[in-house]
Design an enzyme around this catalytic site. Sequence first.
Site, PDB file in Angstrom:
ATOM      1  N   SER A  68       0.933  -1.128   0.065  1.00  0.00           N
ATOM      2  CA  SER A  68       0.016  -0.081  -0.138  1.00  0.00           C
ATOM      3  C   SER A  68       0.867   1.364  -0.031  1.00  0.00           C
ATOM      4  O   SER A  68       2.037   1.340   0.607  1.00  0.00           O
ATOM      5  CB  SER A  68      -0.895  -0.020   1.178  1.00  0.00           C
ATOM      6  OG  SER A  68      -1.436   1.210   1.332  1.00  0.00           O
ATOM      7  N   TYR A  95      -2.778  -0.783  10.309  1.00  0.00           N
ATOM      8  CA  TYR A  95      -2.945  -1.280   8.851  1.00  0.00           C
ATOM      9  C   TYR A  95      -1.635  -0.871   8.510  1.00  0.00           C
ATOM     10  O   TYR A  95      -0.781  -1.609   7.369  1.00  0.00           O
ATOM     11  CB  TYR A  95      -3.968  -0.568   8.162  1.00  0.00           C
ATOM     12  CG  TYR A  95      -4.157  -0.874   6.525  1.00  0.00           C
ATOM     13  CD1 TYR A  95      -4.624  -2.028   6.295  1.00  0.00           C
ATOM     14  CD2 TYR A  95      -3.704   0.154   5.975  1.00  0.00           C
ATOM     15  CE1 TYR A  95      -4.760  -2.158   4.853  1.00  0.00           C
ATOM     16  CE2 TYR A  95      -3.705  -0.051   4.615  1.00  0.00           C
ATOM     17  CZ  TYR A  95      -4.279  -1.053   3.968  1.00  0.00           C
ATOM     18  OH  TYR A  95      -4.540  -1.424   2.595  1.00  0.00           O
TER      19      TYR A  95
END
Length: 289
Positions: free
Chosen positions: A181, A194
Amino acid sequence: MNEKDMYTSKDIKGQTQAVPGKESKMDPEPLYDNVDNKGYGRLKGKTAIITGGDSGIGRAVAVAYAKEGCNVAIVYNIADGDANDTKGVIEGYGGRALLIKGDIGDSSFCNEIVDKTIKEYGALDILVNNAAEQHTQKKLEDITDEQLLRTFKTNIFAMFYLTRAALPHLKEGSAIINTSSITAFNGHADLLDYSSTKGAISAFTRSLSANLADKKIRVNQVAPGPIWTPLIPSSIEKENVKHFGKNTPMKRPGQPVELAEAYVFLATDGSSYMSGQTIHINGGMIVNC
């Protein structure tokens, strides 16, 4: 049809869903398939496992792989409807899809995934570690032990479990593709756990690529920016969903189909001299690392 019409024909509505979100309930539904691309047989006869393959980026990858002649094993957790819809699309293109339901945070289930795939298709050539979960928290103190463990088990422990189970079946020329990400590189104030798992995935990708270089198994990753997937309405506040992706230079979120070709490329011989690398697909945001 121009790019704006193709990818943003409808404005994203402010909405929320229970975790995990379902693609079939999103408004508008994400775009996962380029119907004008019929495939070129680039993965003909190969077999791939794709975690989170029922929806979002995973669905787009599964459909793209099937159109290239690849057998796919779609691993998912809860969304039976999304999984069966994806299977139907793949079979509509003449492809084969095996649905495997369970929790990838369980190492025994990861072993089962590989066993079922080998039993069904007789081989394994590509592993796409894509499934993830995220939970927004404004303060570190609000991240519970349970949330922290759950996020790490799904996002990074599962990659160790499943890759470990898959390796005895992978061979020279096989490919492992992980979904990282932009948060691994830029961070995110409200996604501390996350983002940390995504940073771990980047380190895992680079380290594993070095570890498997002698076996000629390539390991790369894709680092998406804001992509319109079920993860968004199920983890972001309603008001923020309406503005999702508008902070990018392209002023819009990406669609899952816009990532699929990168995963195809990383699985083919066209990327034979790439390992330990990251492809950034994020609407034009510059990542200097």
